[in-house]
Design a protein around this motif. Structure first.
Motif, short mmCIF file in Angstrom:
data_model
loop_
_atom_site.label_atom_id
_atom_site.label_comp_id
_atom_site.label_asym_id
_atom_site.label_seq_id
_atom_site.Cartn_x
_atom_site.Cartn_y
_atom_site.Cartn_z
N ASP A 1 -8.17 -3.46 1.92
CA ASP A 1 -7.46 -2.22 1.59
C ASP A 1 -7.43 -1.24 2.76
OD1 ASP A 1 -8.97 -2.42 -1.65
OD2 ASP A 1 -6.97 -3.07 -1.03
N LEU A 2 -7.34 -1.75 4.00
CA LEU A 2 -7.33 -0.87 5.17
C LEU A 2 -6.13 0.07 5.14
CD1 LEU A 2 -8.45 -3.23 8.08
CD2 LEU A 2 -9.71 -1.33 7.06
N GLU A 3 -4.95 -0.46 4.80
CA GLU A 3 -3.76 0.38 4.78
C GLU A 3 -3.88 1.47 3.70
OE1 GLU A 3 -0.58 -3.05 6.20
OE2 GLU A 3 -0.26 -1.95 4.32
N LEU A 4 -4.50 1.10 2.58
CA LEU A 4 -4.70 2.06 1.49
C LEU A 4 -5.62 3.19 1.95
CD1 LEU A 4 -3.85 2.22 -1.52
CD2 LEU A 4 -6.09 1.26 -2.08
N ILE A 5 -6.66 2.85 2.67
CA ILE A 5 -7.61 3.85 3.16
C ILE A 5 -6.93 4.77 4.16
CG2 ILE A 5 -9.67 4.15 4.59
CD1 ILE A 5 -10.87 1.78 3.15
N TRP A 6 -6.17 4.20 5.09
CA TRP A 6 -5.53 5.00 6.13
C TRP A 6 -4.51 5.97 5.52
CZ3 TRP A 6 -5.82 7.71 9.97
CH2 TRP A 6 -4.72 8.09 10.76
N GLU A 7 -3.78 5.52 4.47
CA GLU A 7 -2.84 6.40 3.80
C GLU A 7 -3.57 7.57 3.14
OE1 GLU A 7 0.52 5.07 5.15
OE2 GLU A 7 0.48 6.60 3.57
N ALA A 8 -4.74 7.26 2.57
CA ALA A 8 -5.54 8.31 1.94
C ALA A 8 -6.01 9.33 2.98
CB ALA A 8 -6.74 7.71 1.22
N VAL A 9 -6.41 8.84 4.15
CA VAL A 9 -6.86 9.73 5.22
C VAL A 9 -5.71 10.61 5.69
CG1 VAL A 9 -7.67 9.80 7.62
CG2 VAL A 9 -8.72 8.23 5.98
N LYS A 10 -4.52 10.02 5.91
CA LYS A 10 -3.37 10.79 6.38
C LYS A 10 -2.98 11.87 5.38
CE LYS A 10 -0.14 7.92 7.42
NZ LYS A 10 1.16 7.41 7.96
N ASN A 11 -2.91 11.48 4.12
CA ASN A 11 -2.50 12.43 3.09
C ASN A 11 -3.52 13.55 2.92
OD1 ASN A 11 -0.22 10.86 2.64
ND2 ASN A 11 -1.16 9.70 0.98
N ARG A 12 -4.78 13.18 3.04
CA ARG A 12 -5.84 14.16 2.79
C ARG A 12 -6.08 15.07 3.99
NH1 ARG A 12 -7.22 15.64 -2.24
NH2 ARG A 12 -8.95 17.11 -2.00
N SER A 13 -5.80 14.55 5.24
CA SER A 13 -6.10 15.32 6.45
C SER A 13 -5.29 16.61 6.52
CB SER A 13 -5.85 14.48 7.70
OG SER A 13 -4.49 14.09 7.77
#
Length: 781
Positions: free
Chosen positions: A249-261
């Protein structure tokens, strides 16, 4: 099986003991079960909270450490931007860069030294805009060659635009091609001069990812933590995703980081959220350096998996505890009523039964016990004999514990009496005798041993101190003897200790061919404070540098000595350097004598300040040699480490003598080479005037040309040329003006401009001052 049957019988006869052990087993199993149950119920939330707290601490520490390194990098680059050699390179033309080889090499060496001192720097290089060349740690390159072959960046960097912007900046994350490898780096730059808006050069640093990997490392390999460092524009500076290649789920994690940042407004925070039904914990810390964000993402499901493992382990531990309790109970019951087995086991340890049995005695339990008692008595007698042999070693250990404050006061004095050390009086004092120095210690096989000195000192103590004082000695090492004095307070009203020390000095001076020093501590009441006297004595010994060797130094003498600062100003150091470079031996020695009088005249200075003073003078000598562009072997005829030599000198007299010798050698070299040096300097000045007389010329620019300081050039200019600097330059320009007046038709204003004067009026005044007539009158002659 026989033991088991016996245990059953004992259970029936003495069931109370067995029941106690059964109750203990039940209690253990019940406790383990209850603790396991409640720990399983509450451990999930606690573990998640613990992981979050722990990870936030790691994240904050990483942010502080990385910020510190970046700030340190900025400070270091600013210091390099102020360095004289790099600033000189900034103004060199391409042709001059081939002539100024020493400046180029010094600059390359500075870059290499800084890279080698910092483990996180992958590469560092310096760009000179004027001549369009690059200095790297490997040498000097054309810019296009360096950026295409030596340090090739994969990203599209507009270097022309970068080189025209000032200040300390980050150029972002880049990939550098190094042979067959691609290395990710962070690129930083600092302009030179750093105060200019339009820099003439640039220092560029490639910082590798080792810093981030070290500071953001996951201390628990079983815990999955995804770390990111994101800049203000949302670009990833660093990530450890490559550490978990199998995570789906690397892509899922990175999307969460981008949205949350984009929503991260606090300085730090912890957020729990669910993405596509999967729970995650996101933690972040914001930094003031470049507005970076340090972000961690923890898949919560991996923590709860550990909780389930705890449950399984708890059940297993409970089962193992039950089995072990049953086995332990069995063996306790089996051996509870067999006291004679212990006696037989003891016999097996010390030897056969014959060794403890007398001949003709009956082989029963009582005679066996009597034999054991006899055997123990013989063994005790043997131990007493060994004790007498080891008594000197025990006495040394006893004294060692006293002077280090490691004794158990309750039974300590009684133990001392048992090994022959009686301390009946309330006051204690330590004396330390230091015999020899480093040179003599290298020849220790030819020296008299400390043991022989101790025996003589014991005799002197018996004859000098009398019954009112106990004195014991310990050999601390092959150069140090420690004695402890135990006395009444009234003992110090007489001269017993002075007579004793005078006799010891007389013996040492007669029997030794090497220096000695005796340090005497204060007298303290109670044995607990004896270690303070030992510290006093060692402190007194430190002052042998000031007081000299072959002396007795009391702590009272040195307690009042100042621990202030040395009197050696920057002005006096500059004066000493200038005079030494001029070769004036008498004035140099006068200046040194004034420094010694300011600091050492009354002998009221601590050893630390003595070291500081002579290290400062050694640094002055090294700086003088460096400013003369020389090395120690040119001055002394051999390689000379001035710091090491000054530290090896014992006492003030030797240190003063050596520093005077160093400066005498410098002035001697200057005197012997002065004529050639002055001729070379004058040639350089004349060549510079010939090429630049039409431009503004000052003592500072000429000093830079001849590679001397302005103060030193001003000091020696008249000695070199026979004139002061202003007259020398004016006369040179007037001679050029005469040639133009004789050979050209230029008017006075044109000639004034060509020979470096701002106006025809000022030119005419100077011309008339040196020639006696005006330029117009000169042309008519």
């Amino acid at each position: 099986m026989k033991n088991f049957s016996q245990s059953i019988r004992e259970f029936r006869m003495n069931s109370v003991f067995v029941r106690i052990f059964l109750y203990i087993i039940i209690l253990v199993i019940g406790s383990v079960g209850l603790v396991s149950f409640f720990s399983y119920k509450k451990s999930s939330g606690m573990m998640i909270k613990e992981v979050q707290v722990s990870n936030m601490l790691i994240l904050e520490q990483a942010q502080k450490s990385i910020d510190k390194e970046i700030n340190s990098l900025q400070s270091d680059l600013m210091q390099m931007a102020l360095a004289r050699n790099l600033n000189r390179v900034l103004y060199l033309s391409l042709e001059q860069s081939y002539q100024e080889i020493e400046v180029i090499q010094d600059s390359i060496a500075s870059l290499s030294a800084y890279k080698s001192s910092n483990d996180y720097i992958a590469d560092i290089w310096f760009y000179q805009e004027k001549a369009d060349f690059v200095l790297g740690t490997g040498g000097k390159y054309q810019r296009s060659l360096f950026l295409s072959e030596v340090c090739k960046y994969a990203g599209d960097l507009n270097w022309d635009e970068i080189f025209n912007q000032g200040g300390f900046r980050i150029l972002g994350k880049q990939i550098v091609h190094q042979g067959a490898y691609d290395v990710p780096v962070l690129v930083f730059s600092e302009s030179l001069p750093f105060i200019n808006k339009n820099p003439k050069g640039m220092i560029v640093v490639n910082l590798n990812e080792t810093l981030f990997k070290k500071e953001m490392a996951n201390s628990n390999d079983e815990k999955i933590v995804f770390n990111y460092v994101v800049d203000a524009d949302g670009n990833v500076i660093y990530t450890n995703e490559q550490s978990y290649p199998d995570y789906k789920d690397l892509e899922l994690i990175w999307e969460a980081v981008k949205n949350r940042s984009e929503e991260m407004e606090k300085s730090k925070d912890t957020v729990e959220l669910s993405i596509e039904g999967k729970p995650f914990t996101i933690q972040y810390v914001k930094s003031s350096v470049f507005d970076w964000k340090y972000i961690s993402v923890i898949p919560t499901e991996y923590i709860t998996k550990s909780i389930n493992q705890i449950k399984d382990v708890t059940i297993l531990v409970s089962a193992i505890s039950f089995i072990l309790s049953v086995i332990l109970t069995y063996y306790i019951i089996a051996g509870l009523y067999q006291p004679m087995n212990k006696i037989l086991n003891y016999i097996n340890i010390i030897g056969s039964k014959k060794s403890v049995m007398r001949h003709g005695q009956k082989d029963n339990e009582f005679t066996l016990i009597n034999g054991i008692i006899d055997y123990v008595y013989k063994e005790n007698q043997s131990l007493q004999d060994n004790f007498e042999k080891n008594k000197p070693m025990l006495q040394d250990k006893f004294i060692y514990d006293i002077i280090n404050g490691q004794m158990d006061r309750k039974n300590f004095l009684t133990s001392g009496v048992e090994i022959g050390i009686e301390l009946p009086f309330p006051y204690y004092q330590i004396i330390v005798y230091e015999i020899g120095d480093r040179k003599s210690s290298e020849l220790k096989r030819y020296r008299k041993s400390c043991k022989e000195h101790v025996e003589e000192m014991k005799k002197i103590a018996r004859d000098s101190l009398g019954d009112g004082c106990r004195c014991y000695f310990m050999e601390k090492n092959d150069q140090t003897i420690v004695s402890i004095l135990n006395t009444e307070k009234s003992f110090y009203e007489f001269s017993g200790i002075n007579d004793y020390l005078n006799n010891v000095q007389a013996y040492l001076e007669e029997s030794l061919d090497e220096p000695y020093t005796i340090g005497v501590g204060l007298s303290y009441e109670e044995i607990d404070n004896c270690y303070l006297s030992f510290i006093d004595a060692l402190e007194a010994l430190n002052y042998k540098t000031v007081k000299g060797q072959n002396t007795v130094i009391y702590i009272d003498e040195v307690n009042g000595i100042s621990s202030g600062v040395i009197l050696y100003s920057i002005e006096k150091e500059t004066q000493l350097i200038t005079v030494a470079k001029s070769g004036n031996r008498e004035v140099v020695l006068e200046l040194l004598q004034s420094v010694f009088q300011d600091n050492l005249l009354e002998n009221n200075i601590s050893p630390e300040l003595v070291d500081h003073l002579f290290h400062a003078l050694a640094g002055t000598a090294i700086r003088t040699i460096f400013e003369m562009r020389l090395t120690s072997d040119r001055i002394f005829g051999k390689k000379e480490d001035i710091y090491t030599e000054i530290d090896s000198k014992n006492g003030l007299e030797e240190k003063v003598k050596y520093i005077s010798y160093v400066f005498e050698m410098i002035t001697k070299y200057v005197t012997e080479n002065k004529q050639n040096q002055q001729s070379h300097i004058l040639e350089k000045i004349q060549r510079h005037l010939e090429e630049n007389y039409s431009m503004d010329i000052s003592l500072d620019t000429v000093a830079e040309v001849v590679n001397l300081s302005t103060s030193y050039l001003s000091f020696i200019f008249k000695e070199i040329s026979g004139k002061n600097f202003v007259d020398y330059v004016n006369e040179f320009r007037i001679e050029k003006a005469k040639q133009l007046l004789d050979e050209t038709s230029f008017n006075v204003a044109q000639i004034a401009e060509q020979v470096g004067y701002n106006s025809a009026n000022s030119f005419s005044k100077v011309f008339k001052k040196y020639v006696g007539i005006s330029p117009g009158q000169y042309r008519k002659i």
